[in-house]
Design an enzyme around this catalytic site. Structure first.
Site, mmCIF file in Angstrom:
data_model
loop_
_atom_site.group_PDB
_atom_site.id
_atom_site.type_symbol
_atom_site.label_atom_id
_atom_site.label_comp_id
_atom_site.label_asym_id
_atom_site.label_seq_id
_atom_site.Cartn_x
_atom_site.Cartn_y
_atom_site.Cartn_z
ATOM 1 N N HIS A 1 -15.486 -36.250 17.252
ATOM 2 C CA HIS A 1 -15.593 -37.873 18.177
ATOM 3 C C HIS A 1 -16.533 -38.490 16.984
ATOM 4 O O HIS A 1 -17.507 -37.719 16.332
ATOM 5 C CB HIS A 1 -16.819 -37.643 19.047
ATOM 6 C CG HIS A 1 -17.558 -37.207 20.276
ATOM 7 N ND1 HIS A 1 -17.578 -35.320 19.832
ATOM 8 C CD2 HIS A 1 -18.807 -37.552 19.931
ATOM 9 C CE1 HIS A 1 -18.440 -35.040 19.852
ATOM 10 N NE2 HIS A 1 -19.853 -36.202 20.126
ATOM 11 N N GLU B 1 -26.839 -38.893 17.888
ATOM 12 C CA GLU B 1 -27.373 -37.184 18.547
ATOM 13 C C GLU B 1 -27.921 -35.499 18.629
ATOM 14 O O GLU B 1 -27.489 -35.661 16.544
ATOM 15 C CB GLU B 1 -25.382 -36.021 18.633
ATOM 16 C CG GLU B 1 -24.302 -37.187 19.747
ATOM 17 C CD GLU B 1 -23.599 -37.082 19.527
ATOM 18 O OE1 GLU B 1 -22.894 -35.306 19.858
ATOM 19 O OE2 GLU B 1 -22.214 -37.546 19.807
ATOM 20 N N HIS C 1 -17.770 -35.436 14.221
ATOM 21 C CA HIS C 1 -18.368 -34.342 14.203
ATOM 22 C C HIS C 1 -17.019 -33.524 15.205
ATOM 23 O O HIS C 1 -16.490 -34.338 15.387
ATOM 24 C CB HIS C 1 -19.510 -34.500 14.365
ATOM 25 C CG HIS C 1 -20.247 -34.961 15.394
ATOM 26 N ND1 HIS C 1 -20.215 -36.653 15.600
ATOM 27 C CD2 HIS C 1 -20.262 -34.288 16.741
ATOM 28 C CE1 HIS C 1 -20.782 -37.224 17.160
ATOM 29 N NE2 HIS C 1 -21.005 -35.606 17.605
ATOM 30 N N HIS D 1 -26.561 -35.694 14.195
ATOM 31 C CA HIS D 1 -24.612 -36.394 14.095
ATOM 32 C C HIS D 1 -25.250 -37.584 14.082
ATOM 33 O O HIS D 1 -25.479 -38.355 15.435
ATOM 34 C CB HIS D 1 -23.147 -35.468 14.897
ATOM 35 C CG HIS D 1 -23.376 -34.615 14.349
ATOM 36 N ND1 HIS D 1 -23.299 -33.073 15.518
ATOM 37 C CD2 HIS D 1 -23.729 -33.641 13.267
ATOM 38 C CE1 HIS D 1 -22.847 -31.763 15.088
ATOM 39 N NE2 HIS D 1 -23.106 -32.296 13.839
ATOM 40 N N HIS E 1 -11.731 -32.941 29.136
ATOM 41 C CA HIS E 1 -13.095 -33.090 29.554
ATOM 42 C C HIS E 1 -13.905 -34.273 29.477
ATOM 43 O O HIS E 1 -13.809 -35.453 29.473
ATOM 44 C CB HIS E 1 -13.061 -32.940 27.597
ATOM 45 C CG HIS E 1 -14.008 -31.943 27.616
ATOM 46 N ND1 HIS E 1 -15.420 -31.975 26.983
ATOM 47 C CD2 HIS E 1 -13.788 -30.743 26.350
ATOM 48 C CE1 HIS E 1 -15.830 -30.699 26.602
ATOM 49 N NE2 HIS E 1 -14.955 -29.824 26.639
HETATM 50 FE FE FE2 Z 1 -22.111 -35.206 19.886
#
Ligand code: FE2
Length: 440
Positions: free
Chosen positions: A336, A342, A372, A366, A293
């Site tokens: 993560h 965020e 999360h 978050h 990713h």
């Molecule tokens: Fe995130």
């Protein structure tokens, strides 16, 4: 309105524009001649310090019927936009994962609420007086601003419409901004918003700096949001002597001054400090074509940089429709914890990392170092999915405001709006322990 609109294109350019009714309104070779063409006044709007380095310096010259200074005294505007705030002092910190159901929009039957009256602050940090901080708002409105203009002394607004288009009249001209488009209106620029029914959207306000395109590094000259796809309005004026209300957000509070004419009286302008809009469909998505990713920074549309290299005051990031092709890879976002905070919103569709609960017009936060990731159902489905090339996020536009500030969540967002999903944390509770030391 859409058919009448014309735009200049490019990001960060030195533009010039004059209303076609007054050709030659721009003075030639001089910013402030003794007498401007058509009897106009010259006025400069500075977006950076006079002495900012040339490649960062932003200013625009207006040629207008009356200078902006022709107004009555600004008085505090009390009892309006009471949920707009920069006051974080009395807020108790909350490190939990937070998610909001869609914020209520006033219906056509309810009393009229315009764009400014409908500003509600969700979270933020910092102090506009020190030019350091960030605020995230939503606007929830059902009526147009009538003979009323707004300007913000505190920061730049990045506006993300979610429900209903906005027709925005600015000192530079007119823009129509639909859901799935964004616009940026910087500090000091006067604007008025027309809506066509119940309307909702998100706003990222930054105090420190202006938004810019992210560096492209090894990506090369093309990709992500391309400069040519940004649109700036062309000059448009009205010569209308009416009682006009000018609302100013100054140090987090609203003030009102009356004047006897429309502030949208700019016949011509030139400069590089301009409002602009961008259609998110034009974003050139770059992503992994082998395995693993990329970090979500690969989806950055605009960034507001801090003085620390590579660390943003705020990034505006989208998760647009694209192909997902990675091999041997858990394809939804990884679990993560982030040193940044965020805030996510959803313009339309269904975000791939949440099976349910994250809806258009809602949001999630978050915060710094709060863990999360995909909910249990999304993890289960993605872990067993056949890894073919597939389209993801068609019909969807999720976005993130990511910031290095720690954010305080307002009382409105915590309790008054009554949209906080108190069960959010449970979406991870059913993640099973799959560990088996005897089976690799
Ligand atoms: Fe995130």
């Amino acid at each position: 309105m859409k058919d009448e609109l014309k735009y200049l294109t490019g990001f960060g350019n030195e533009f010039s524009s004059e209303d076609e009714r007054c050709p030659g309104a721009l003075p030639e070779g001089q910013n402030s001649p003794q007498k401007c063409p058509y009897g106009l006044y010259a006025e400069q709007l500075s977006g950076t310090a006079f002495t900012a380095p040339r490649d960062e310096n932003k200013r625009t010259w207006f040629y207008r019927i009356k200078p902006s200074v022709c107004h009555d005294v600004f008085e505090p505007l009390n009892g309006v936009s009471v949920h707009l705030t920069h006051d974080w002092g009395k807020i108790s910190p909350n490190p939990n994962q937070l998610r909001w159901r869609p914020f209520d929009v006033p219906t056509r039957q309810e009393p009229e609420v315009d764009f400014v009256e409908g500003l509600h602050t969700i979270c933020g940090a910092g102090d506009s007086r020190c030019r350091s901080g960030l605020v995230i708002h939503v606007y929830l409105c059902n009526a147009s601003m009538k003979d009323k203009a707004f300007y913000n002394s505190d920061g730049d607004f990045l506006i993300v419409p979610q429900l209903g288009p906005l027709n925005i009249t600015t000192e530079f001209g007119k823009m129509r901004v639909e859901p799935n488009e964004i616009c940026v209106i910087q500090r000091g620029m006067r604007f008025s918003v027309t809506v066509f029914g119940p309307s909702r959207g998100y706003i990222l306000e930054v105090f420190d700096n202006h938004f810019q395109l992210p560096q492209l590094g090894p990506i090369g000259a093309n990709g992500l949001a391309n400069p040519r796809d940004f649109q700036t309005p062309v000059a448009w004026y009205e010569d209308r002597d009416v009682l006009y209300k000018i609302i100013n957000k100054y140090q987090g509070k609203l003030f009102l001054a009356n004047q006897d004419h429309s502030p949208f009286d700019v016949v011509a302008w030139h400069g590089n400090y301009v409002p602009y809009k961008y259609n998110l469909d034009n974003f050139m998505v770059i992503n992994s074509v082998s395995f693993d990713h990329c970090d979500p920074s690969i989806f950055t549309v605009l960034t507001c940089p801090s003085n620390r290299p590579g660390t943003a005051i705020a990034d505006f990031v989208i998760f647009p429709p694209r192909w997902s092709v990675q091999e041997h890879t858990f394809r939804p976002p990884y679990y993560h914890r982030n040193c940044m905070s965020e805030f996510m919103g959803l313009i339309k569709g269904h975000y791939e990392a949440k099976a349910e609960g994250f809806q258009p017009g809602g949001g999630s936060l978050h915060s710094c170092m709060t863990p999360h990731g995909p909910d249990a159902n999304s993890f289960k489905a993605a872990s067993a999915a056949e890894l073919r090339s597939e389209r993801i996020a068609d019909g969807t536009q999720a976005f993130m405001f990511e910031t290095y500030y720690g954010l305080a969540v307002t009382e409105w967002a915590s309790t008054i709006c009554n949209k906080l999903d108190s069960n959010y944390y449970k979406c991870w509770k059913t993640l099973e322990k799959n560990f088996n030391p005897n089976q690799k």
